[in-house]
Design a protein around this motif. Sequence first.
Motif, PDB file in Angstrom:
ATOM      1  N   HIS A  29       0.831  -1.212   0.000  1.00 31.02           N
ATOM      2  CA  HIS A  29       0.000   0.000   0.000  1.00 31.02           C
ATOM      3  C   HIS A  29       0.865   1.262   0.000  1.00 31.02           C
ATOM      4  N   VAL A  30       1.849   1.305   0.889  1.00 29.86           N
ATOM      5  CA  VAL A  30       2.693   2.491   0.991  1.00 29.86           C
ATOM      6  C   VAL A  30       3.470   2.700  -0.302  1.00 29.86           C
ATOM      7  N   TYR A  31       4.014   1.613  -0.847  1.00 27.42           N
ATOM      8  CA  TYR A  31       4.758   1.751  -2.105  1.00 27.42           C
ATOM      9  C   TYR A  31       3.869   2.310  -3.209  1.00 27.42           C
ATOM     10  N   SER A  32       2.683   1.768  -3.359  1.00 22.87           N
ATOM     11  CA  SER A  32       1.790   2.208  -4.434  1.00 22.87           C
ATOM     12  C   SER A  32       1.401   3.675  -4.273  1.00 22.87           C
ATOM     13  N   GLU A  33       1.104   4.089  -3.029  1.00 26.06           N
ATOM     14  CA  GLU A  33       0.751   5.482  -2.770  1.00 26.06           C
ATOM     15  C   GLU A  33       1.930   6.397  -3.091  1.00 26.06           C
ATOM     16  N   ALA A  34       3.108   6.035  -2.607  1.00 30.36           N
ATOM     17  CA  ALA A  34       4.286   6.875  -2.806  1.00 30.36           C
ATOM     18  C   ALA A  34       4.696   6.908  -4.277  1.00 30.36           C
ATOM     19  N   ALA A  35       4.612   5.776  -4.959  1.00 27.88           N
ATOM     20  CA  ALA A  35       4.995   5.730  -6.370  1.00 27.88           C
ATOM     21  C   ALA A  35       4.128   6.657  -7.205  1.00 27.88           C
ATOM     22  N   ALA A  36       2.833   6.726  -6.885  1.00 25.40           N
ATOM     23  CA  ALA A  36       1.920   7.605  -7.620  1.00 25.40           C
ATOM     24  C   ALA A  36       2.263   9.071  -7.355  1.00 25.40           C
ATOM     25  N   ILE A  37       2.576   9.399  -6.102  1.00 24.35           N
ATOM     26  CA  ILE A  37       2.936  10.777  -5.751  1.00 24.35           C
ATOM     27  C   ILE A  37       4.226  11.178  -6.464  1.00 24.35           C
ATOM     28  N   ALA A  38       5.215  10.293  -6.443  1.00 26.58           N
ATOM     29  CA  ALA A  38       6.499  10.603  -7.077  1.00 26.58           C
ATOM     30  C   ALA A  38       6.349  10.767  -8.592  1.00 26.58           C
ATOM     31  N   LEU A  39       5.532   9.908  -9.201  1.00 23.09           N
ATOM     32  CA  LEU A  39       5.385   9.965 -10.655  1.00 23.09           C
ATOM     33  C   LEU A  39       4.760  11.287 -11.099  1.00 23.09           C
ATOM     34  N   GLU A  40       3.883  11.848 -10.273  1.00 21.17           N
ATOM     35  CA  GLU A  40       3.320  13.168 -10.579  1.00 21.17           C
ATOM     36  C   GLU A  40       4.407  14.234 -10.653  1.00 21.17           C
ATOM     37  N   ARG A  41       5.525  13.974 -10.007  1.00 15.19           N
ATOM     38  CA  ARG A  41       6.644  14.918  -9.991  1.00 15.19           C
ATOM     39  C   ARG A  41       7.755  14.479 -10.929  1.00 15.19           C
ATOM     40  N   GLY A  42       7.460  13.517 -11.796  1.00 15.64           N
ATOM     41  CA  GLY A  42       8.432  13.090 -12.792  1.00 15.64           C
ATOM     42  C   GLY A  42       9.500  12.147 -12.286  1.00 15.64           C
ATOM     43  N   VAL A  43       9.210  11.446 -11.180  1.00 16.33           N
ATOM     44  CA  VAL A  43      10.189  10.550 -10.573  1.00 16.33           C
ATOM     45  C   VAL A  43       9.577   9.161 -10.395  1.00 16.33           C
ATOM     46  N   ILE A  44      10.333   8.137 -10.724  1.00 10.22           N
ATOM     47  CA  ILE A  44       9.914   6.745 -10.554  1.00 10.22           C
ATOM     48  C   ILE A  44      10.567   6.173  -9.292  1.00 10.22           C
ATOM     49  N   ILE A  45       9.794   5.485  -8.465  1.00  6.49           N
ATOM     50  CA  ILE A  45      10.357   4.693  -7.366  1.00  6.49           C
ATOM     51  C   ILE A  45      10.399   3.253  -7.854  1.00  6.49           C
ATOM     52  N   ALA A  46      11.581   2.789  -8.197  1.00  8.67           N
ATOM     53  CA  ALA A  46      11.716   1.442  -8.764  1.00  8.67           C
ATOM     54  C   ALA A  46      11.529   0.365  -7.709  1.00  8.67           C
ATOM     55  N   ASP A  47      12.101   0.601  -6.537  1.00 12.34           N
ATOM     56  CA  ASP A  47      11.927  -0.345  -5.432  1.00 12.34           C
ATOM     57  C   ASP A  47      12.266   0.371  -4.127  1.00 12.34           C
ATOM     58  N   THR A  48      11.898  -0.235  -3.030  1.00  8.63           N
ATOM     59  CA  THR A  48      12.157   0.366  -1.725  1.00  8.63           C
ATOM     60  C   THR A  48      12.063  -0.692  -0.641  1.00  8.63           C
ATOM     61  N   LYS A  49      12.433  -0.321   0.567  1.00 14.31           N
ATOM     62  CA  LYS A  49      12.283  -1.237   1.703  1.00 14.31           C
ATOM     63  C   LYS A  49      11.784  -0.454   2.909  1.00 14.31           C
ATOM     64  N   PHE A  50      10.957  -1.107   3.689  1.00 14.47           N
ATOM     65  CA  PHE A  50      10.390  -0.514   4.898  1.00 14.47           C
ATOM     66  C   PHE A  50      10.759  -1.374   6.098  1.00 14.47           C
ATOM     67  N   GLU A  51      10.748  -0.725   7.267  1.00 19.61           N
ATOM     68  CA  GLU A  51      10.886  -1.460   8.520  1.00 19.61           C
ATOM     69  C   GLU A  51       9.732  -1.067   9.430  1.00 19.61           C
ATOM     70  N   PHE A  52       9.146  -2.058  10.060  1.00 25.88           N
ATOM     71  CA  PHE A  52       7.999  -1.837  10.935  1.00 25.88           C
ATOM     72  C   PHE A  52       8.279  -2.375  12.330  1.00 25.88           C
ATOM     73  N   GLY A  53       7.567  -1.809  13.294  1.00 30.29           N
ATOM     74  CA  GLY A  53       7.611  -2.317  14.653  1.00 30.29           C
ATOM     75  C   GLY A  53       6.280  -2.026  15.320  1.00 30.29           C
ATOM     76  N   HIS A  54       6.082  -2.540  16.524  1.00 32.20           N
ATOM     77  CA  HIS A  54       4.833  -2.212  17.219  1.00 32.20           C
ATOM     78  C   HIS A  54       5.149  -1.392  18.460  1.00 32.20           C
ATOM     79  N   ASP A  55       4.232  -0.458  18.756  1.00 33.47           N
ATOM     80  CA  ASP A  55       4.440   0.433  19.885  1.00 33.47           C
ATOM     81  C   ASP A  55       3.963  -0.224  21.179  1.00 33.47           C
ATOM     82  N   ALA A  56       3.948   0.557  22.259  1.00 32.86           N
ATOM     83  CA  ALA A  56       3.586   0.014  23.571  1.00 32.86           C
ATOM     84  C   ALA A  56       2.157  -0.483  23.615  1.00 32.86           C
ATOM     85  N   ASP A  57       1.300   0.027  22.715  1.00 34.35           N
ATOM     86  CA  ASP A  57      -0.096  -0.405  22.664  1.00 34.35           C
ATOM     87  C   ASP A  57      -0.339  -1.518  21.654  1.00 34.35           C
ATOM     88  N   GLY A  58       0.726  -1.967  21.008  1.00 37.53           N
ATOM     89  CA  GLY A  58       0.593  -3.058  20.052  1.00 37.53           C
ATOM     90  C   GLY A  58       0.286  -2.623  18.633  1.00 37.53           C
TER      91      GLY A  58
END
Length: 291
Positions: free
Chosen positions: A188-217
Amino acid sequence: MSAPAVDGWQHVSSGKVRELYVPADTASVATATELLLVASDRVSAYDFALEPPIPGKGELLTRLSRFWFTQLGDVPNHLLTPTATSIPVPDSVASRSMHVMPLRMFPVECVVRGYLVGSGWVEYQESGSVCGVPLPAGLSNGDRLPEPIYTPAYKAPQGEHDENISFDRTVELVGAEVATQLRDRSLHVYSEAAAIALERGVIIADTKFEFGHDADGQIRIGDEVLTSDSSRYWDATTYAEGNRTNSFDKQIVRDWLSANWDKQGTPPVLPDEIVERTAARYRELIERLGA
């Protein structure tokens, strides 16, 4: 190079390119309710921190993360909004730091690929798939994939190499429910960001994310997001003209290393010209995105 002293904060650990601090009166990360993540100008490639640093890189990449966290407001992240009781962030590091909440990070790098390039292209030529995901025959280096694919990696301890893993292996590491959430949020994040970047003439070919959970889960994006260190950015105009190497990221560094180092022992020192070109591309990406 030692981590800089930061008034009101105590340094607790160093990564390849970032320094982590807790409030000075806090014993450890485990008991902290807020953290300070400070980006250095160091650059890494192939799991090595390289010399010399890239001037201004820490500030530029912090700006990119802040920009994307704002753009992707529907996805929880680790940024904290300062309050009257927050520990102040000194001006000396304010432009290259993020005031964040502690997260218990998952040992998974959530990689999303929208284009066939890099190690994915190498693997595709051998097997017709990338990280176990089968792809159509006849694709070329740099081709856009029919749809983005999720290719997670096991985040190895510092000093060891990350390892590409299957989704099933992710389930073994974090459980089916969390593994599914990590995959779906990453796509989801990649697709949203790729669309935003493409509007500015930039392609996001690939990326990586890191996730964790907070004190509330709650699961949140941590670390950096969609920076030139964690993502491969291309110029959309030159890509359409057939140039698939015009990157806004540290590909300049990777290419030079590939041509001048056999990946054995300590990496060579980067030439001034490579450092200057990389810094210029980082700055240009910031301008193109309006970050």
